[in-house]
Design a protein around this motif. Structure first.
Motif, PDB file in Angstrom:
ATOM      1  N   ILE A 174       0.839  -1.214   0.000  1.00  0.00           N
ATOM      2  CA  ILE A 174       0.000   0.000   0.000  1.00  0.00           C
ATOM      3  C   ILE A 174       0.866   1.254   0.000  1.00  0.00           C
ATOM      4  CG2 ILE A 174      -1.568   1.368   1.443  1.00  0.00           C
ATOM      5  CD1 ILE A 174      -3.023  -1.207   2.085  1.00  0.00           C
ATOM      6  N   ASN A 175       1.929   1.213   0.814  1.00  0.00           N
ATOM      7  CA  ASN A 175       2.841   2.349   0.848  1.00  0.00           C
ATOM      8  C   ASN A 175       3.428   2.657  -0.523  1.00  0.00           C
ATOM      9  OD1 ASN A 175       2.877   3.718   3.171  1.00  0.00           O
ATOM     10  ND2 ASN A 175       4.644   2.663   4.078  1.00  0.00           N
ATOM     11  N   LYS A 176       3.738   1.595  -1.235  1.00  0.00           N
ATOM     12  CA  LYS A 176       4.303   1.768  -2.575  1.00  0.00           C
ATOM     13  C   LYS A 176       3.293   2.471  -3.489  1.00  0.00           C
ATOM     14  CE  LYS A 176       8.117  -0.644  -4.384  1.00  0.00           C
ATOM     15  NZ  LYS A 176       8.776  -1.807  -3.784  1.00  0.00           N
ATOM     16  N   GLU A 177       2.038   2.016  -3.355  1.00  0.00           N
ATOM     17  CA  GLU A 177       0.971   2.645  -4.137  1.00  0.00           C
ATOM     18  C   GLU A 177       0.869   4.136  -3.816  1.00  0.00           C
ATOM     19  OE1 GLU A 177      -0.938   1.776  -6.605  1.00  0.00           O
ATOM     20  OE2 GLU A 177      -0.084  -0.258  -6.676  1.00  0.00           O
ATOM     21  N   ILE A 178       0.934   4.416  -2.517  1.00  0.00           N
ATOM     22  CA  ILE A 178       0.843   5.829  -2.090  1.00  0.00           C
ATOM     23  C   ILE A 178       1.993   6.638  -2.673  1.00  0.00           C
ATOM     24  CG2 ILE A 178       1.020   7.380  -0.096  1.00  0.00           C
ATOM     25  CD1 ILE A 178      -0.573   5.305   1.509  1.00  0.00           C
ATOM     26  N   GLU A 179       3.188   6.078  -2.578  1.00  0.00           N
ATOM     27  CA  GLU A 179       4.356   6.776  -3.109  1.00  0.00           C
ATOM     28  C   GLU A 179       4.203   7.050  -4.609  1.00  0.00           C
ATOM     29  OE1 GLU A 179       8.007   4.694  -2.163  1.00  0.00           O
ATOM     30  OE2 GLU A 179       7.592   4.971  -0.014  1.00  0.00           O
ATOM     31  N   MET A 180       3.661   6.034  -5.284  1.00  0.00           N
ATOM     32  CA  MET A 180       3.501   6.194  -6.723  1.00  0.00           C
ATOM     33  C   MET A 180       2.524   7.319  -7.049  1.00  0.00           C
ATOM     34  SD  MET A 180       3.638   2.778  -8.968  1.00  0.00           S
ATOM     35  CE  MET A 180       2.099   2.916  -9.809  1.00  0.00           C
ATOM     36  N   GLN A 181       1.438   7.382  -6.272  1.00  0.00           N
ATOM     37  CA  GLN A 181       0.454   8.454  -6.499  1.00  0.00           C
ATOM     38  C   GLN A 181       1.050   9.813  -6.137  1.00  0.00           C
ATOM     39  OE1 GLN A 181      -2.231   8.137  -8.239  1.00  0.00           O
ATOM     40  NE2 GLN A 181      -1.788   5.941  -8.383  1.00  0.00           N
ATOM     41  N   GLN A 182       1.882   9.839  -5.108  1.00  0.00           N
ATOM     42  CA  GLN A 182       2.520  11.111  -4.733  1.00  0.00           C
ATOM     43  C   GLN A 182       3.451  11.594  -5.848  1.00  0.00           C
ATOM     44  OE1 GLN A 182       4.119   9.829  -0.995  1.00  0.00           O
ATOM     45  NE2 GLN A 182       2.503  10.855   0.196  1.00  0.00           N
ATOM     46  N   LEU A 183       4.101  10.606  -6.463  1.00  0.00           N
ATOM     47  CA  LEU A 183       4.979  10.931  -7.586  1.00  0.00           C
ATOM     48  C   LEU A 183       4.174  11.503  -8.757  1.00  0.00           C
ATOM     49  CD1 LEU A 183       8.001  10.255  -7.206  1.00  0.00           C
ATOM     50  CD2 LEU A 183       7.727   8.536  -9.015  1.00  0.00           C
ATOM     51  N   GLU A 184       3.004  10.876  -8.962  1.00  0.00           N
ATOM     52  CA  GLU A 184       2.097  11.367 -10.019  1.00  0.00           C
ATOM     53  C   GLU A 184       1.731  12.822  -9.755  1.00  0.00           C
ATOM     54  OE1 GLU A 184       0.598  10.144 -12.790  1.00  0.00           O
ATOM     55  OE2 GLU A 184       1.774   8.275 -12.709  1.00  0.00           O
ATOM     56  N   VAL A 185       1.423  13.111  -8.496  1.00  0.00           N
ATOM     57  CA  VAL A 185       1.035  14.478  -8.120  1.00  0.00           C
ATOM     58  C   VAL A 185       2.178  15.443  -8.406  1.00  0.00           C
ATOM     59  CG1 VAL A 185       0.463  15.992  -6.180  1.00  0.00           C
ATOM     60  CG2 VAL A 185      -0.662  13.772  -6.405  1.00  0.00           C
ATOM     61  N   LYS A 186       3.382  15.049  -7.995  1.00  0.00           N
ATOM     62  CA  LYS A 186       4.551  15.927  -8.184  1.00  0.00           C
ATOM     63  C   LYS A 186       4.773  16.203  -9.662  1.00  0.00           C
ATOM     64  CE  LYS A 186       7.546  15.921  -4.250  1.00  0.00           C
ATOM     65  NZ  LYS A 186       7.827  14.755  -3.393  1.00  0.00           N
ATOM     66  N   LEU A 187       4.659  15.120 -10.442  1.00  0.00           N
ATOM     67  CA  LEU A 187       4.885  15.252 -11.884  1.00  0.00           C
ATOM     68  C   LEU A 187       3.851  16.201 -12.503  1.00  0.00           C
ATOM     69  CD1 LEU A 187       6.875  14.029 -13.924  1.00  0.00           C
ATOM     70  CD2 LEU A 187       5.105  12.372 -14.519  1.00  0.00           C
ATOM     71  N   ALA A 188       2.591  16.004 -12.094  1.00  0.00           N
ATOM     72  CA  ALA A 188       1.520  16.853 -12.623  1.00  0.00           C
ATOM     73  C   ALA A 188       1.747  18.303 -12.206  1.00  0.00           C
ATOM     74  CB  ALA A 188       0.167  16.366 -12.133  1.00  0.00           C
ATOM     75  N   GLU A 189       2.209  18.505 -10.967  1.00  0.00           N
ATOM     76  CA  GLU A 189       2.471  19.877 -10.506  1.00  0.00           C
ATOM     77  C   GLU A 189       3.582  20.532 -11.323  1.00  0.00           C
ATOM     78  OE1 GLU A 189       1.035  19.530  -5.819  1.00  0.00           O
ATOM     79  OE2 GLU A 189       3.136  19.142  -6.380  1.00  0.00           O
ATOM     80  N   LYS A 190       4.576  19.711 -11.651  1.00  0.00           N
ATOM     81  CA  LYS A 190       5.679  20.238 -12.477  1.00  0.00           C
ATOM     82  C   LYS A 190       5.156  20.636 -13.860  1.00  0.00           C
ATOM     83  CE  LYS A 190      10.213  20.218 -14.005  1.00  0.00           C
ATOM     84  NZ  LYS A 190       9.993  21.148 -15.085  1.00  0.00           N
ATOM     85  N   HIS A 191       4.300  19.760 -14.420  1.00  0.00           N
ATOM     86  CA  HIS A 191       3.715  20.073 -15.725  1.00  0.00           C
ATOM     87  C   HIS A 191       2.896  21.368 -15.674  1.00  0.00           C
ATOM     88  CE1 HIS A 191       4.071  15.683 -17.272  1.00  0.00           C
ATOM     89  NE2 HIS A 191       5.056  16.441 -17.720  1.00  0.00           N
ATOM     90  N   ILE A 192       2.156  21.511 -14.599  1.00  0.00           N
ATOM     91  CA  ILE A 192       1.323  22.717 -14.454  1.00  0.00           C
ATOM     92  C   ILE A 192       2.194  23.963 -14.374  1.00  0.00           C
ATOM     93  CG2 ILE A 192      -0.220  23.941 -12.867  1.00  0.00           C
ATOM     94  CD1 ILE A 192      -1.523  21.204 -12.278  1.00  0.00           C
ATOM     95  N   LYS A 193       3.284  23.840 -13.610  1.00  0.00           N
ATOM     96  CA  LYS A 193       4.188  24.985 -13.445  1.00  0.00           C
ATOM     97  C   LYS A 193       4.770  25.385 -14.809  1.00  0.00           C
ATOM     98  CE  LYS A 193       8.410  26.244 -10.941  1.00  0.00           C
ATOM     99  NZ  LYS A 193       9.443  25.991 -11.949  1.00  0.00           N
ATOM    100  N   ASP A 194       5.256  24.402 -15.547  1.00  0.00           N
ATOM    101  CA  ASP A 194       5.812  24.683 -16.882  1.00  0.00           C
ATOM    102  C   ASP A 194       4.771  25.306 -17.805  1.00  0.00           C
ATOM    103  OD1 ASP A 194       8.137  23.635 -16.002  1.00  0.00           O
ATOM    104  OD2 ASP A 194       7.977  21.713 -17.080  1.00  0.00           O
TER     105      ASP A 194
END
Ligand SMILES: [Zn+2]
Length: 251
Positions: free
Chosen positions: A101-121
């Motif tokens: 489950i932790n791995k899943e959470i980490e993966m979703q957090q990574l998704e969030v970070k990536l999306a935030e980076k895309h939004i910033k760009d």
């Protein structure tokens, strides 16, 4: 106008003089307007092009905004998943499940970070395009004010000359019908050759009224006879005697 009718040379010369005088009048109106008609149409074309470019940039911005919205949606989904996994992690039976489950959470957090980076760009890209758009709008604004001034100027001239211009345009068409095609062709060709648009000129002070080249007495007498069409040997303009030239009045 019957095409069968044959005109005498004298009549042809008179028609040519009429045509020349009428079209010289039209030339005067053209000179009054100067470069304005061309400048106005060039500016109109340019502004149309600038508007099209502005629309393109606006569409690009909309596209990027759409992309940002998608990324925001993705973040929401990831956040929801994280919340769900968090809840699940409270009821796990063993550490292996917990880790999964932790791995899943980490993966979703990574998704969030990536999306935030895309939004910033994407936001930076939008900012650049907005700046471009502001510049383009200013440019359009200044071109439009130049256009307005030129148009006003041109309209003023048109307002004062329109009636006469229409009148002489009609006279020109009528005069053209009275000149046979071949002669008309020469007339237009000669007229086009000279900046002052003179194709038919009188003999003035023993010289061609177009180029001021001297005309010998013998030739002058031939011109006065009006039995054939005589052109200046120097400039090629059609010559008429001064009396015929003065006899034709256009108004
Ligand atoms: Zn000449």
């Amino acid at each position: 106008m019957s095409s069968v009718k044959e005109f005498s040379v004298e009549e042809k010369l008179a028609s040519l003089v009429t045509l020349q005088k009428v079209e010289s009048k039209l030339d005067e109106y053209k000179i009054l307007k100067g470069e304005l008609p061309m400048e106005v149409s060039d500016l109109e074309d340019e502004i149309t092009g600038l508007h099209a470019r502005q629309t393109r940039v606006e569409e690009e911005i909309n596209g990027i905004q759409e992309f940002i919205n998608q990324k925001k949606e993705a973040i929401k989904e990831a956040d929801a998943l994280i919340k769900k996994y968090d809840k699940q992690s409270q009821n796990v039976k063993n550490s292996r499940e917990f880790e999964a489950i932790n791995k899943e959470i980490e993966m979703q957090q990574l998704e969030v970070k990536l999306a935030e980076k895309h939004i910033k760009d994407a936001n930076e890209e939008i900012a650049e395009k907005v700046q471009l758009l502001e510049k383009a709008k200013k440019n359009i604004g200044s071109k439009e004010s130049v256009l307005k001034n030129k148009k006003d100027e041109l309209d003023k001239i048109i307002a004062t000359t329109e009636k006469e211009e229409k009148h002489f345009t009609k006279l020109s068409a009528e005069a053209r019908e009275k000149v046979e095609a071949r002669l008309l062709h020469s007339y237009d060709r000669i007229r086009g050759n000279y900046r002052n648009g003179l194709a038919v000129v009188p003999v003035l002070r023993d010289a061609c009224g177009g180029c001021f080249n001297a005309i010998p007495p013998q030739r002058q007498s031939e011109i006065r006879q009006r039995k054939k069409i005589i052109v200046c040997e120097n400039c090629g303009r059609i010559l008429v005697d001064n009396e015929l030239n003065d006899a034709v009045e256009v108004k």
